[in-house]
Design a protein around this motif. Structure first.
Motif, mmCIF file in Angstrom:
data_model
loop_
_atom_site.group_PDB
_atom_site.id
_atom_site.type_symbol
_atom_site.label_atom_id
_atom_site.label_comp_id
_atom_site.label_asym_id
_atom_site.label_seq_id
_atom_site.Cartn_x
_atom_site.Cartn_y
_atom_site.Cartn_z
ATOM 1 N N LEU A 18 0.836 -1.209 0.000
ATOM 2 C CA LEU A 18 0.000 0.000 0.000
ATOM 3 C C LEU A 18 0.869 1.256 0.000
ATOM 4 C CD1 LEU A 18 -2.821 -1.123 2.442
ATOM 5 C CD2 LEU A 18 -3.023 -0.745 -0.041
ATOM 6 N N ALA A 19 1.972 1.222 0.744
ATOM 7 C CA ALA A 19 2.903 2.354 0.740
ATOM 8 C C ALA A 19 3.511 2.533 -0.646
ATOM 9 C CB ALA A 19 3.991 2.148 1.794
ATOM 10 N N ALA A 20 3.862 1.438 -1.303
ATOM 11 C CA ALA A 20 4.405 1.517 -2.661
ATOM 12 C C ALA A 20 3.370 2.108 -3.611
ATOM 13 C CB ALA A 20 4.843 0.130 -3.136
ATOM 14 N N SER A 21 2.121 1.701 -3.448
ATOM 15 C CA SER A 21 1.042 2.252 -4.273
ATOM 16 C C SER A 21 0.939 3.760 -4.096
ATOM 17 C CB SER A 21 -0.285 1.574 -3.915
ATOM 18 O OG SER A 21 -1.348 2.150 -4.641
ATOM 19 N N GLN A 22 0.998 4.209 -2.856
ATOM 20 C CA GLN A 22 0.923 5.646 -2.571
ATOM 21 C C GLN A 22 2.126 6.383 -3.146
ATOM 22 O OE1 GLN A 22 -2.326 6.033 -1.913
ATOM 23 N NE2 GLN A 22 -1.811 7.499 -0.326
ATOM 24 N N GLN A 23 3.322 5.788 -3.034
ATOM 25 C CA GLN A 23 4.513 6.439 -3.582
ATOM 26 C C GLN A 23 4.419 6.546 -5.089
ATOM 27 O OE1 GLN A 23 7.373 8.010 -1.890
ATOM 28 N NE2 GLN A 23 7.061 8.809 -3.949
ATOM 29 N N TYR A 24 3.944 5.485 -5.745
ATOM 30 C CA TYR A 24 3.788 5.541 -7.200
ATOM 31 C C TYR A 24 2.730 6.563 -7.595
ATOM 32 C CZ TYR A 24 6.813 1.540 -8.125
ATOM 33 O OH TYR A 24 7.900 0.702 -8.244
ATOM 34 N N LEU A 25 1.695 6.703 -6.806
ATOM 35 C CA LEU A 25 0.686 7.724 -7.077
ATOM 36 C C LEU A 25 1.310 9.116 -6.988
ATOM 37 C CD1 LEU A 25 -2.230 8.510 -7.661
ATOM 38 C CD2 LEU A 25 -2.681 8.305 -5.197
ATOM 39 N N ALA A 26 2.121 9.353 -5.963
ATOM 40 C CA ALA A 26 2.790 10.650 -5.829
ATOM 41 C C ALA A 26 3.722 10.915 -7.014
ATOM 42 C CB ALA A 26 3.564 10.706 -4.510
ATOM 43 N N ILE A 27 4.425 9.888 -7.462
ATOM 44 C CA ILE A 27 5.306 10.035 -8.630
ATOM 45 C C ILE A 27 4.474 10.348 -9.870
ATOM 46 C CG2 ILE A 27 6.857 8.772 -10.186
ATOM 47 C CD1 ILE A 27 7.934 7.314 -7.646
ATOM 48 N N ALA A 28 3.373 9.644 -10.046
ATOM 49 C CA ALA A 28 2.500 9.889 -11.204
ATOM 50 C C ALA A 28 1.994 11.323 -11.212
ATOM 51 C CB ALA A 28 1.329 8.906 -11.190
ATOM 52 N N VAL A 29 1.552 11.799 -10.070
ATOM 53 C CA VAL A 29 1.045 13.167 -9.975
ATOM 54 C C VAL A 29 2.162 14.161 -10.291
ATOM 55 C CG1 VAL A 29 0.132 14.895 -8.366
ATOM 56 C CG2 VAL A 29 -0.854 12.588 -8.436
ATOM 57 N N TRP A 30 3.367 13.888 -9.803
ATOM 58 C CA TRP A 30 4.489 14.780 -10.099
ATOM 59 C C TRP A 30 4.751 14.820 -11.606
ATOM 60 C CZ3 TRP A 30 9.474 14.576 -12.135
ATOM 61 C CH2 TRP A 30 10.249 15.727 -11.923
ATOM 62 N N PHE A 31 4.775 13.639 -12.260
ATOM 63 C CA PHE A 31 4.981 13.612 -13.711
ATOM 64 C C PHE A 31 3.839 14.321 -14.437
ATOM 65 C CE2 PHE A 31 7.917 9.807 -13.265
ATOM 66 C CZ PHE A 31 9.048 10.495 -13.684
ATOM 67 N N ASP A 32 2.613 14.146 -13.970
ATOM 68 C CA ASP A 32 1.476 14.858 -14.555
ATOM 69 C C ASP A 32 1.692 16.368 -14.462
ATOM 70 O OD1 ASP A 32 -0.699 13.995 -16.007
ATOM 71 O OD2 ASP A 32 -1.900 13.438 -14.252
ATOM 72 N N GLY A 33 2.170 16.823 -13.325
ATOM 73 C CA GLY A 33 2.441 18.242 -13.135
ATOM 74 C C GLY A 33 3.583 18.766 -13.993
ATOM 75 N N GLN A 34 4.424 17.865 -14.468
ATOM 76 C CA GLN A 34 5.530 18.228 -15.350
ATOM 77 C C GLN A 34 5.136 18.103 -16.824
ATOM 78 O OE1 GLN A 34 8.522 19.365 -13.950
ATOM 79 N NE2 GLN A 34 7.217 19.244 -12.131
ATOM 80 N N ASP A 35 3.851 17.838 -17.088
ATOM 81 C CA ASP A 35 3.334 17.655 -18.454
ATOM 82 C C ASP A 35 4.043 16.519 -19.190
ATOM 83 O OD1 ASP A 35 1.397 19.679 -18.221
ATOM 84 O OD2 ASP A 35 2.889 21.218 -18.701
ATOM 85 N N LEU A 36 4.217 15.417 -18.480
ATOM 86 C CA LEU A 36 4.798 14.202 -19.048
ATOM 87 C C LEU A 36 3.750 13.086 -18.936
ATOM 88 C CD1 LEU A 36 8.320 14.643 -17.455
ATOM 89 C CD2 LEU A 36 7.763 14.849 -19.902
ATOM 90 N N PRO A 37 2.781 13.081 -19.848
ATOM 91 C CA PRO A 37 1.625 12.193 -19.698
ATOM 92 C C PRO A 37 1.927 10.711 -19.765
ATOM 93 C CG PRO A 37 1.587 13.285 -21.844
ATOM 94 C CD PRO A 37 2.685 13.921 -21.046
ATOM 95 N N ARG A 38 2.913 10.290 -20.549
ATOM 96 C CA ARG A 38 3.231 8.854 -20.637
ATOM 97 C C ARG A 38 3.896 8.363 -19.361
ATOM 98 N NH1 ARG A 38 0.606 6.250 -24.826
ATOM 99 N NH2 ARG A 38 0.445 7.760 -26.510
ATOM 100 N N LEU A 39 4.805 9.148 -18.812
ATOM 101 C CA LEU A 39 5.404 8.775 -17.535
ATOM 102 C C LEU A 39 4.345 8.778 -16.442
ATOM 103 C CD1 LEU A 39 8.808 10.612 -17.855
ATOM 104 C CD2 LEU A 39 8.537 8.195 -17.272
#
Length: 176
Positions: A18-39
């Motif tokens: 569950l912690a890994a899931s949350q960390q990956y979610l945070a990474i995804a949101v960060w990439f989304d904020g960087q306008d990197l949709p595939r990452l």
């Protein structure tokens, strides 16, 4: 002395997944904020995959008649200074999960728990794929001349199996 029985390690791993899931979610949101949709999409999928892994373990424990407690998770890292940092973090996380899975398999074997050992075999195979795909992604990110090369690579090649293995264990509540 801390309890290191297979069932205790498995219950602890639910929280780790569950912690890994949350960390990956945070990474995804960060990439989304960087306008990197595939990452971003890759890490949103990874987040769901880790969530599903935790619920596979929950379903196994329910099927074996164990008491199941869902733990909270520690805060995750949300900010990065380069694209390499979150991918390197993800690879380190997958290597730690691999060590945890290996320890659970060894504990099940030591306890002569054939069902526990068999259950962990799928996760061992899964971790080979997880580490390999994250290693590949880190290599691509480190070698890329620009971030569009990374985005194009993910669009063209994809990385990982996206949690679609037909042999995966059942997931409590159903896989997402």
């Amino acid at each position: 002395m801390a309890d290191t029985s297979f069932s205790t390690l498995l219950a602890r791993q639910v929280g780790n997944e569950l912690a890994a899931s949350q960390q990956y979610l945070a990474i995804a949101v960060w990439f989304d904020g960087q306008d990197l949709p595939r990452l971003a999409a890759h890490f949103y999928r990874q987040s769901l995959e880790e969530r599903n892994h935790s619920l596979m373990m929950v379903q196994y424990m329910l099927d074996r008649g164990h008491d199941v407690q869902i733990p909270g998770v520690e805060p995750v890292r949300n900010n990065f200074t380069s694209v390499v940092e979150p991918v390197a973090l993800a690879l380190a996380q997958e290597k730690q999960v691999t060590a945890d899975i290996e320890a659970m398999f060894a504990r099940a074997r030591a306890e002569n728990d054939a069902l526990g050992e068999q259950f962990m075999l799928w996760f061992l195979k899964e971790q080979v794929e997880e580490v390999a795909s994250m290693s590949t992604l880190l290599t691509i990110v480190e070698r890329a001349d620009n971030l569009f090369d990374v985005e194009n690579f993910l669009a063209r090649e994809g990385v990982g199996d996206a949690g679609t293995d037909p042999n995966m264990p059942p997931t409590a509540g159903g896989a997402l």
